[in-house]
Design an enzyme around this catalytic site. Structure first.
Site, short mmCIF file in Angstrom:
data_model
loop_
_atom_site.label_atom_id
_atom_site.label_comp_id
_atom_site.label_asym_id
_atom_site.label_seq_id
_atom_site.Cartn_x
_atom_site.Cartn_y
_atom_site.Cartn_z
N GLU A 174 21.12 -56.56 -9.14
CA GLU A 174 20.56 -56.20 -7.81
C GLU A 174 19.68 -57.33 -7.27
OE1 GLU A 174 19.72 -52.39 -6.41
OE2 GLU A 174 21.09 -51.42 -7.81
N ARG A 179 3.53 -47.84 -40.29
CA ARG A 179 3.68 -49.07 -41.06
C ARG A 179 2.36 -49.50 -41.70
NH1 ARG A 179 7.00 -52.39 -43.92
NH2 ARG A 179 6.45 -54.58 -43.63
N SER A 220 24.02 -64.93 -5.82
CA SER A 220 22.77 -64.89 -5.05
C SER A 220 23.06 -65.15 -3.57
CB SER A 220 21.80 -65.94 -5.59
OG SER A 220 21.38 -65.59 -6.89
N ALA A 264 30.05 -66.15 -5.14
CA ALA A 264 29.06 -65.66 -4.17
C ALA A 264 28.20 -64.61 -4.85
CB ALA A 264 29.75 -65.08 -2.94
N1 COS Z 1 17.79 -55.29 5.88
C1 COS Z 1 18.57 -55.46 6.98
N2 COS Z 1 18.93 -56.67 7.43
C2 COS Z 1 18.47 -57.75 6.78
C3 COS Z 1 17.65 -57.65 5.65
C4 COS Z 1 17.30 -56.35 5.20
N3 COS Z 1 16.53 -56.16 4.14
N4 COS Z 1 17.35 -58.88 5.21
C5 COS Z 1 17.96 -59.74 6.04
N5 COS Z 1 18.65 -59.05 7.00
C6 COS Z 1 19.46 -59.58 8.08
C7 COS Z 1 18.86 -60.84 8.68
O1 COS Z 1 17.94 -60.52 9.71
C8 COS Z 1 20.08 -61.56 9.20
O2 COS Z 1 20.49 -61.00 10.42
P1 COS Z 1 20.48 -61.87 11.82
O3 COS Z 1 21.37 -63.05 11.55
O4 COS Z 1 21.04 -60.93 12.83
O5 COS Z 1 19.04 -62.24 12.03
C9 COS Z 1 21.16 -61.20 8.19
O6 COS Z 1 20.73 -59.99 7.54
C10 COS Z 1 21.35 -62.26 7.14
O7 COS Z 1 20.09 -62.49 6.53
P2 COS Z 1 19.67 -63.88 5.91
O8 COS Z 1 19.99 -64.99 6.87
O9 COS Z 1 18.28 -63.75 5.39
O10 COS Z 1 20.72 -63.95 4.69
P3 COS Z 1 20.91 -65.03 3.55
O11 COS Z 1 22.32 -65.43 3.52
O12 COS Z 1 19.85 -66.09 3.61
O13 COS Z 1 20.69 -64.12 2.22
C11 COS Z 1 19.46 -63.06 0.47
C12 COS Z 1 19.54 -63.43 1.97
C13 COS Z 1 19.44 -64.26 -0.42
C14 COS Z 1 18.15 -62.31 0.37
C15 COS Z 1 20.65 -62.14 0.11
O14 COS Z 1 21.85 -62.86 0.10
C16 COS Z 1 20.45 -61.48 -1.23
O15 COS Z 1 19.73 -60.49 -1.33
N6 COS Z 1 21.13 -62.04 -2.26
C17 COS Z 1 21.17 -61.41 -3.55
C18 COS Z 1 22.31 -60.48 -3.55
C19 COS Z 1 22.16 -59.44 -4.57
O16 COS Z 1 21.15 -58.76 -4.64
N7 COS Z 1 23.22 -59.30 -5.36
C20 COS Z 1 23.28 -58.31 -6.34
C21 COS Z 1 24.36 -57.38 -5.94
S1 COS Z 1 24.11 -55.78 -6.50
S2 COS Z 1 24.37 -55.87 -8.45
#
Ligand code: COS
Length: 384
Positions: free
Chosen positions: A368, A272, A136, A134
């Site tokens: 991130e 250089r 992205s 898990a």
């Molecule tokens: N702030 C607050 N809430 C947010 C948000 C934000 N920026 N973005 C989305 N949400 C909410 C959504 O509204 C949704 O809530 P509801 O179901 O109540 O509407 C919920 O969070 C889930 O959002 P979404 O359905 O968009 O999630 P996904 O599973 O599609 O994932 C991504 C979205 C891909 C953007 C997310 O999984 C992500 O950022 N992945 C990368 C992870 C990452 O950065 N990893 C690095 C770790 S740190 S090294």
């Protein structure tokens, strides 16, 4: 209309802060940067210097013993440290990442329990969202937490944990209600000494070698019930809100690495000589330098705008924080690659820092959230 041109510039305090961090970084961090990379060891000299000067966790609010610095100021600290050592810049950057969920969503008691020892520099914090399967798709996590009397009991594992093993506090996202998908995930503050919690071996990496990256294991790891961050089911939103605040800090790290490589290249091309003159006199070289500097400055402006908007608590930070991180990290990769090119064969050796900067830049396009995920976040914001 009487335009006030004073408004679109950094405060004097920001410029003074940059001068102070640059001086400290050049004197106390740069001398160890190559060794930290070569030996793949934690930059303890940087940690000590940053703590002593009050730059290790500037973002912690004053009421918890911190400096209460604004988000732009914290970006400047990270940028200036990254200019000489990418690994060391992860000390302030990841500590912000690990504590932001607490600052944004924890109870007052939990804030008081965790934040003061981070503010003092005694402890650092890390952030645990990703798992092997898990990355992205962060919401697909499998680590579980269940309430058992007065405790939460965690089982599972996390991976790619920056500064894991060094940090004493970890913000850990885990599933508390599997029937609710992303809204069944909760966030917890886990301490290194909690029973059932262990840290795995260090990853062998291309860059940022001074910053340990590890797995975390939870085997009936038991923490007090009040260490949940916010309400059950709010952990994924807290995790994403955190990234809205911290993706600009990775942008700042990228800008710093790029600026470091540009500064090295500027000094080298003046020294250089080929074909009887300094290579800085060749227009081909000059155009490369101009492009590099233009990109770094654009990235810097975008990072500060993203940080300022986060600081003001604006809604809908998704686009600008993703754009700043994505743009700045792509710039860092381009600019460090060009810096190696300007050094020629010398740039490909460890006699000069630009090959380290190029290796360190690569991770900023990945962590991130990969830059593909940033583009997803941007596109979703554009189309909604
Ligand atoms: N702030 C607050 N809430 C947010 C948000 C934000 N920026 N973005 C989305 N949400 C909410 C959504 O509204 C949704 O809530 P509801 O179901 O109540 O509407 C919920 O969070 C889930 O959002 P979404 O359905 O968009 O999630 P996904 O599973 O599609 O994932 C991504 C979205 C891909 C953007 C997310 O999984 C992500 O950022 N992945 C990368 C992870 C990452 O950065 N990893 C690095 C770790 S740190 S090294």
């Amino acid at each position: 209309m009487d335009p006030n041109f004073d408004t679109y510039q950094l405060a004097e305090e920001h410029d003074a802060l940059r001068d102070a961090v640059r001086a400290l970084a050049e004197k106390e961090i740069a001398p160890y940067a190559a060794e930290v990379d070569e030996q793949e060891r934690y930059p303890k000299e940087a940690r000590e210097a940053l703590v002593k000067a009050g730059f290790a966790a500037t973002h912690i609010p004053e009421e918890y013993g911190g400096e209460g610095a604004d988000s732009v100021a914290t970006c400047i600290v990270i940028e200036e440290v990254a200019r000489v050592c990418g690994s060391s810049s992860l000390i302030p950057a990841v500590t912000k990442l690990g504590t932001m969920p607490i600052i944004l969503a924890a109870s007052e008691d939990l804030k008081k329990e965790v934040l003061p020892s981070i503010a003092s520099g005694e402890n650092t914090a890390s952030y645990a969202l990703s798992e092997r399967e898990a990355g992205s798709d962060a919401a697909a996590m499998k680590t579980r937490a269940r309430l058992d009397g007065d405790n939460w009991v965690l089982n599972g594992s996390k991976c790619w944990i920056t500064n894991g093993g060094v940090s004493k506090w970890y913000t850990v996202m885990a599933v508390t209600d599997p029937s609710k998908g992303a809204n069944g995930i909760s966030a917890f503050a886990v301490h290194a000494d909690d029973p059932g919690f262990t840290v795995g071996p260090k990853e062998k990496k291309l860059g940022i070698k001074g910053s340990p990256t590890v797995e975390l294991y939870f085997e009936d790891a038991t923490i007090p019930a009040d260490r949940i961050i916010g309400e059950p089911g709010t952990g994924f939103k807290t995790a994403l809100k955190t990234l809205d605040h911290t993706r600009p800090t990775i942008g700042a790290q990228a800008v710093g690495i790029a600026q470091g490589a540009l500064d090295q290249a500027l000094a080298y091309v003046k020294e250089r000589k080929q074909f009887g003159k300094s290579i800085s006199e060749f227009q081909g070289v000059q155009f490369m330098l101009a492009d590099m500097a233009m990109k770094v400055e654009s990235a810097r402006q975008m990072v500060y705008v993203a940080a300022a908007r986060a600081e003001r608590g604006e809604p809908n930070l998704g686009f600008i924080s993703a754009a700043a991180k994505c743009f700045a990290s792509d710039v860092a990769m381009e600019v460090t690659t060009d810096a190696v090119q300007l050094f020629g064969g010398a740039g490909y050796t460890r006699d000069f820092p630009v090959e380290r900067m190029m290796r360190d830049a690569k991770i900023t396009q990945i962590y991130e959230g990969t830059n593909q995920v940033q583009r997803m976040v941007m596109a979703r914001n554009l189309l909604k």
